[in-house]
Write a protein that holds these residues in place. Structure first.
Motif, PDB file in Angstrom:
ATOM      1  N   ARG A   1     -12.465   0.331   3.892  1.00  0.00           N
ATOM      2  CA  ARG A   1     -13.066  -0.895   3.365  1.00  0.00           C
ATOM      3  C   ARG A   1     -13.164  -0.836   1.832  1.00  0.00           C
ATOM      4  O   ARG A   1     -12.715  -1.741   1.138  1.00  0.00           O
ATOM      5  N   ASP A   2     -13.710   0.282   1.313  1.00  0.00           N
ATOM      6  CA  ASP A   2     -14.044   0.332  -0.114  1.00  0.00           C
ATOM      7  C   ASP A   2     -12.907   0.840  -0.997  1.00  0.00           C
ATOM      8  O   ASP A   2     -12.769   0.404  -2.130  1.00  0.00           O
TER       9      ASP A   2
ATOM     10  N   GLU B   1      -9.062  -0.769   0.845  1.00  0.00           N
ATOM     11  CA  GLU B   1      -9.174  -2.237   0.901  1.00  0.00           C
ATOM     12  C   GLU B   1      -8.191  -2.865   1.882  1.00  0.00           C
ATOM     13  O   GLU B   1      -7.405  -3.736   1.531  1.00  0.00           O
TER      14      GLU B   1
ATOM     15  N   ARG C   1       0.851  -1.206   0.000  1.00  0.00           N
ATOM     16  CA  ARG C   1       0.000   0.000   0.000  1.00  0.00           C
ATOM     17  C   ARG C   1       0.885   1.254   0.000  1.00  0.00           C
ATOM     18  O   ARG C   1       0.618   2.229  -0.689  1.00  0.00           O
TER      19      ARG C   1
ATOM     20  N   CYS D   1     -11.610  -6.325   6.412  1.00  0.00           N
ATOM     21  CA  CYS D   1     -11.941  -7.721   6.088  1.00  0.00           C
ATOM     22  C   CYS D   1     -13.387  -7.930   6.513  1.00  0.00           C
ATOM     23  O   CYS D   1     -13.956  -7.089   7.218  1.00  0.00           O
TER      24      CYS D   1
ATOM     25  N   SER E   1      -7.287   1.498  -9.713  1.00  0.00           N
ATOM     26  CA  SER E   1      -6.882   0.982  -8.412  1.00  0.00           C
ATOM     27  C   SER E   1      -6.008   2.001  -7.658  1.00  0.00           C
ATOM     28  O   SER E   1      -6.196   2.230  -6.454  1.00  0.00           O
TER      29      SER E   1
ATOM     30  N   ARG F   1      -8.198   4.789  -6.287  1.00  0.00           N
ATOM     31  CA  ARG F   1      -8.968   4.451  -5.079  1.00  0.00           C
ATOM     32  C   ARG F   1      -8.104   4.524  -3.823  1.00  0.00           C
ATOM     33  O   ARG F   1      -8.537   4.996  -2.774  1.00  0.00           O
ATOM     34  N   ARG F   2      -6.868   4.048  -3.922  1.00  0.00           N
ATOM     35  CA  ARG F   2      -5.952   4.128  -2.767  1.00  0.00           C
ATOM     36  C   ARG F   2      -5.708   5.604  -2.414  1.00  0.00           C
ATOM     37  O   ARG F   2      -5.790   6.009  -1.268  1.00  0.00           O
TER      38      ARG F   2
END
Ligand code: GLA
Length: 382
Positions: A293-294, A297, A212, A300, A251, A254-255
């Motif tokens: 969460r979304d 990520e 990450r 869990c 991706s 989103r991070r």
């Protein structure tokens, strides 16, 4: 001479995965801690007993680079933390003495409550006292971070070591990880901090965490094509991110979105605390959980269930998974009059939903690490 060092764990109320992006965070040191009892030795060995692992490890202070014990076997993972701190202190030219020590802790291990930083700091403050040198607490925090990042291999930010050393009773700490400025902000008096353990532990936390971090750095490099002035995601506003979204893959976007919006949430949360608006503060915690969460990520299924159940119970102002993620603990702010009902219902409903018994702890915002020696010790060691 014998000594006892006490180093607290922490929860992070807001600002998750923001510290290595140079943003501000809002953690709280809690009244669960590593307690390290120790006595100095005249030779260069460190003998550490860890009852939680049913192990005793001996390592040599002159051969830390190899990460092996005195018999030449690789150090077990937990022993890398004290060895790493000894290594980092020596790299800074600070004397590290041989000791015989025993680690006792009531921080659940690897559960997002910063058991690792507490372990590092418990050794660092102890070696400081025995070594007769003194550095300021921020420097000590950075040395412990170097131990974790360069010796253990987890490329963590500075939040955990910082809060472990600077905790203030009854307060959250607003900590700007770029300027290193910080202030203690009082938590509302009638609100309890409840920590619930999902019981889930993921082996790959370290590698997923480092991954990450690498993605965040990649996002900065890509955004720099149109925003050459930025150094970290902390410098990017939500409006900047939408404007330059085309530079990022879905991706990576989103991070980055999680980090950029989480930085804004921390500022809003600070204002809520100052105004005493616990309801709005709690709402930001829920939003922070949804974002990790979304978008990031790092949650869990079990942590999501825990937070959903918490949110449905009376008196819960906010709740989110805390720490590195992928399970471990979630932290809730709960109105005091609802606390006992909240904890028992959370346990029951979580068990019904998952078949897992959740440990639930009521925590207080506590002071940072300290060392007691000889005459201060009576009644403290058991
Ligand atoms: C771990 C790291 C911290 C921080 C959190 C996520 O606890 O040690 O530096 O990055 O994860 O907020």
């Amino acid at each position: 001479m014998s000594c006892l060092s006490i180093a607290p764990g922490r929860v992070n109320l807001l600002g998750e995965h923001v510290d290595y992006n140079e943003g501000a965070v809002l953690p709280v040191a809690i009244d669960r801690a590593v307690r390290l009892t120790a006595e100095p030795l005249l030779h260069h060995q460190v003998i550490v007993e860890a009852p939680a692992f049913n192990q005793e490890v001996v390592f040599d202070l002159c051969q830390l680079q190899e990460k092996r014990d005195a018999a030449g076997n690789p150090l077990p993972p937990w022993a890398l933390y004290p060895a790493g701190v000894a290594w980092a202190l020596q790299e800074h030219g600070l004397t590290v003495r041989g000791i015989r020590a025993k680690i006792l802790s009531d921080i659940p291990i690897g559960a997002g409550l910063s058991s690792s930083a507490a372990l590092e700091v418990s050794f660092a403050v102890l070696w400081q006292m025995l070594g007769g040198w003194s550095v300021d607490r921020m420097t000590l925090a950075r040395i412990c971070q170097e131990a974790e990042s360069q010796y253990v291999g987890m490329k963590c930010g500075l939040m955990d070591q910082f809060v472990c050393l600077h905790g203030v009773q009854g307060c959250a700490l607003y900590f700007d990880t770029r300027s290193l400025e910080w202030k203690a902000v009082a938590l509302p008096a009638d609100i309890a901090i409840v920590v619930a353990d999902s019981g889930v532990r993921h082996e790959l936390v370290g590698s997923a965490y480092n991954e990450r971090r690498a993605v965040c750095e990649q996002a900065v490099r890509l955004l720099q094509q149109e925003m050459p002035e930025i150094h970290a995601l902390r410098d990017v506003s939500p409006a900047d991110l939408s404007k330059h979204r085309h530079l990022l893959t879905e991706s990576i976007y989103r991070r980055a979105r999680h980090v950029v919006e989480e930085c804004v949430r921390v500022q809003q949360a600070l204002e809520c605390l100052i105004k005493g608006d616990a309801v709005a503060f709690g709402q930001l915690m829920f939003e922070g959980h949804a974002s990790q969460r979304d978008f990031y990520e790092v949650s869990c299924r079990e942590s999501d269930i825990l937070v959903e159940i918490g949110a449905s119970l009376p008196g819960c102002l906010g709740m989110r998974q805390t720490g590195g993620g992928f399970g471990g603990c979630s932290v809730a702010l709960v109105r005091e009059e609802h606390v006992y009902q909240f904890t028992s219902q959370l346990r029951d409903k979580y068990f019904q939903a998952t078949g897992i018994h959740s440990e639930v702890y009521l925590c207080r915002a506590s002071e940072g690490a300290r060392v007691l020696a000889d005459d201060q010790l009576s009644g403290q060691i058991s």
